[in-house]
Design a protein around this motif. Structure first.
Motif, mmCIF file in Angstrom:
data_model
loop_
_atom_site.group_PDB
_atom_site.id
_atom_site.type_symbol
_atom_site.label_atom_id
_atom_site.label_comp_id
_atom_site.label_asym_id
_atom_site.label_seq_id
_atom_site.Cartn_x
_atom_site.Cartn_y
_atom_site.Cartn_z
ATOM 1 N N GLN A 37 43.782 28.563 40.243
ATOM 2 C CA GLN A 37 43.576 28.398 38.814
ATOM 3 C C GLN A 37 44.356 29.466 38.057
ATOM 4 O O GLN A 37 43.995 30.643 38.078
ATOM 5 C CB GLN A 37 42.081 28.466 38.444
ATOM 6 C CG GLN A 37 41.825 28.138 36.982
ATOM 7 C CD GLN A 37 40.345 28.098 36.625
ATOM 8 O OE1 GLN A 37 39.511 28.735 37.268
ATOM 9 N NE2 GLN A 37 40.002 27.323 35.601
ATOM 10 N N LEU A 90 40.075 29.806 44.086
ATOM 11 C CA LEU A 90 38.702 29.325 44.194
ATOM 12 C C LEU A 90 38.508 28.569 45.498
ATOM 13 O O LEU A 90 39.357 27.779 45.909
ATOM 14 C CB LEU A 90 38.385 28.382 43.029
ATOM 15 C CG LEU A 90 38.379 29.015 41.637
ATOM 16 C CD1 LEU A 90 38.445 27.938 40.569
ATOM 17 C CD2 LEU A 90 37.124 29.859 41.446
ATOM 18 N N ASP A 107 32.943 32.222 43.103
ATOM 19 C CA ASP A 107 33.449 32.882 41.899
ATOM 20 C C ASP A 107 34.903 33.318 42.019
ATOM 21 O O ASP A 107 35.466 33.876 41.069
ATOM 22 C CB ASP A 107 32.575 34.082 41.539
ATOM 23 C CG ASP A 107 31.249 33.658 40.928
ATOM 24 O OD1 ASP A 107 30.288 34.436 41.007
ATOM 25 O OD2 ASP A 107 31.183 32.524 40.401
ATOM 26 N N TYR B 36 32.056 20.115 35.054
ATOM 27 C CA TYR B 36 31.704 21.475 35.467
ATOM 28 C C TYR B 36 31.695 22.368 34.233
ATOM 29 O O TYR B 36 32.402 22.125 33.257
ATOM 30 C CB TYR B 36 32.730 22.042 36.454
ATOM 31 C CG TYR B 36 32.689 21.460 37.840
ATOM 32 C CD1 TYR B 36 33.374 20.291 38.153
ATOM 33 C CD2 TYR B 36 31.981 22.102 38.858
ATOM 34 C CE1 TYR B 36 33.358 19.766 39.432
ATOM 35 C CE2 TYR B 36 31.964 21.589 40.148
ATOM 36 C CZ TYR B 36 32.657 20.431 40.422
ATOM 37 O OH TYR B 36 32.629 19.919 41.696
ATOM 38 N N ARG B 37 30.936 23.452 34.326
ATOM 39 C CA ARG B 37 30.925 24.494 33.313
ATOM 40 C C ARG B 37 31.471 25.759 33.965
ATOM 41 O O ARG B 37 31.103 26.095 35.102
ATOM 42 C CB ARG B 37 29.482 24.722 32.848
ATOM 43 C CG ARG B 37 29.301 25.970 32.019
ATOM 44 C CD ARG B 37 27.856 26.362 31.885
ATOM 45 N NE ARG B 37 27.764 27.682 31.272
ATOM 46 C CZ ARG B 37 27.066 27.949 30.182
ATOM 47 N NH1 ARG B 37 26.349 26.997 29.590
ATOM 48 N NH2 ARG B 37 27.050 29.163 29.674
ATOM 49 N N GLN B 38 32.368 26.479 33.261
ATOM 50 C CA GLN B 38 32.916 27.706 33.820
ATOM 51 C C GLN B 38 32.774 28.834 32.806
ATOM 52 O O GLN B 38 33.305 28.756 31.701
ATOM 53 C CB GLN B 38 34.391 27.540 34.209
ATOM 54 C CG GLN B 38 34.957 28.750 34.940
ATOM 55 C CD GLN B 38 36.352 28.505 35.488
ATOM 56 O OE1 GLN B 38 37.114 27.696 34.972
ATOM 57 N NE2 GLN B 38 36.705 29.223 36.557
ATOM 58 N N LYS B 42 33.994 33.635 36.316
ATOM 59 C CA LYS B 42 33.152 32.947 37.297
ATOM 60 C C LYS B 42 33.825 31.667 37.774
ATOM 61 O O LYS B 42 34.776 31.180 37.160
ATOM 62 C CB LYS B 42 31.794 32.586 36.685
ATOM 63 C CG LYS B 42 30.999 33.786 36.221
ATOM 64 C CD LYS B 42 30.451 34.575 37.377
ATOM 65 C CE LYS B 42 29.496 35.661 36.915
ATOM 66 N NZ LYS B 42 28.973 36.442 38.063
ATOM 67 N N GLY B 43 33.301 31.119 38.877
ATOM 68 C CA GLY B 43 33.781 29.829 39.328
ATOM 69 C C GLY B 43 33.098 28.696 38.592
ATOM 70 O O GLY B 43 32.067 28.897 37.944
ATOM 71 N N PRO B 44 33.665 27.496 38.636
ATOM 72 C CA PRO B 44 33.035 26.341 37.985
ATOM 73 C C PRO B 44 31.655 26.058 38.570
ATOM 74 O O PRO B 44 31.466 26.115 39.782
ATOM 75 C CB PRO B 44 34.003 25.200 38.285
ATOM 76 C CG PRO B 44 35.314 25.869 38.558
ATOM 77 C CD PRO B 44 34.965 27.148 39.235
ATOM 78 N N GLU B 45 30.719 25.729 37.665
ATOM 79 C CA GLU B 45 29.356 25.377 38.049
ATOM 80 C C GLU B 45 29.163 23.886 37.835
ATOM 81 O O GLU B 45 29.382 23.369 36.736
ATOM 82 C CB GLU B 45 28.351 26.172 37.212
ATOM 83 C CG GLU B 45 26.899 25.802 37.442
ATOM 84 C CD GLU B 45 25.969 26.446 36.419
ATOM 85 O OE1 GLU B 45 26.427 27.325 35.673
ATOM 86 O OE2 GLU B 45 24.791 26.036 36.353
#
Lengths: 114, 113
Positions: A37, A90, A107, B36-38, B42-45
């Motif tokens: 990303q 990621l 994360d 997803y929410r990011q 942080k990584g995507p949730e």
């Protein structure tokens, strides 16, 4: 219930070096995917590992390689680093053969190339 | 080639001001569409999976809908804690061995108190 864990969280390298990033999947998951990303962009698929084999690969050069271990954890290796490799890497895990399951993300590892 | 376009790129709302985010997609048969929410750093949730046109999913103040060409994420009476980047991704259905997710660039949502 531990989620997807990645290490290290941050890494600084110079051009031409090699790097190894690590991922432990969510408990019960058997499939690991890696994404890159860039800032302000959505994640781009690098490859996916299942049963210790690369099952699918995105449009990334051979400098990007990976491995999956018997305990389902995975590594991403990048050789001959370029400035353009600077990004958030990621890892996502999922469970195959259980219908269409969502991929759950860690994360990430923030990789900076100087 | 699969494509996902999200709009707007950024959206500012006042707390309580409802709105919608758009995700337009082109894919060789849709197996699933994911939201997803990011949060920053942080990584995507994972939020939702939608499988077929007409399907709707809800979670708290969020509701996702799907048509044959696009998906909407409706946010009702948002709160500041809803501020994040919302990502849309598709997984194609054609071909037995296509597992990758193709993501849009995301919509950066800011909710002011």
């Amino acid at each position: 219930d531990a989620g997807v864990t990645q290490s290290p969280t941050h890494l600084i390298k110079t051009r031409g070096q090699q790097v190894t990033l690590r991922c432990s999947p969510k408990s019960g998951h058997d499939t690991v995917s890696w994404y890159q990303q860039a800032l302000g962009q959505g994640p781009q698929f690098i490859f996916q590992y299942y049963e210790e084999e690369e099952r699918q690969r995105g449009n990334f050069p051979d400098r990007f390689s990976g491995h999956q271990f018997p305990n389902y954890s995975s590594e991403l290796n990048v050789n001959a680093l370029l400035l353009g490799d600077s990004a958030l890497y990621l890892c996502a895990s999922s469970l195959s053969h259980a219908g269409l399951q969502p991929q759950h993300f860690g994360d990430g590892t923030r990789l900076s190339i100087l | 080639e699969d494509q996902v376009t999200q709009s707007p790129e950024a959206l500012r709302l006042q707390e309580g001001e409802s709105s919608s985010l758009n995700c337009s997609y082109t894919v060789s048969g849709l197996r699933g569409l994911f939201w997803y929410r990011q949060d920053p750093g942080k990584g995507p949730e994972f939020l939702f999976t939608l499988y077929s046109a007409g399907e709707e999913k809800e979670k708290e103040r969020l509701k996702a809908t799907l048509t044959k060409k696009e998906s909407f994420l409706h946010i009702t009476a948002p709160k500041p804690e809803d501020s994040a980047t919302y990502l849309c991704a598709v997984r194609p259905g054609s071909g037995g061995s296509n597992y990758k997710l193709t993501f849009g660039k995301g919509t950066l949502l800011t909710v002011n108190p």
